[in-house]
Scaffold this active site. Sequence first.
Site: not given
Ligand code: AMP
Length: 112
Positions: A28, A85, A91, A93, A98, A100
Amino acid sequence: MTIFEKIASGEIPAKLIHETEDFVAFHDNNPQAPVHVLIIPRKCILRVALAEAAHADMLGRMLLASREIAEKLGVLESGYRLVINNGRDAGESVPHLHIHLLAGRALQWPPG
Ligand code: AMP
């Protein structure tokens, strides 16, 4: 194409840690713990609530791969947390399923 599909195809750079034919794992870029890895399917499933029976094998293999990733990163013994999520209140985003993998410090429970 989602940003994660672009990472999976190599169009956007990321620090890959594990890859198979149908899913990849990478660090991440805004880590919330010393170890913060995302495991994603190469082809977009918007969120886990929209996964279908046809995805079951791959989702199972993604879960199993977390063990291998934790071992590779030296946190298999100390422990790690897997989080998905799903939707606004959770949360989410990035609308691309994915998992985590968080580790490397004592994580709080319950999460905020
Ligand atoms: P969520 O909030 O569960 O949707 O997690 C999305 C995750 O994607 C967050 O922890 C971000 O920091 C991560 N993220 C977004 N863009 C990138 C990227 N280009 N490379 C690595 N991680 C990313």
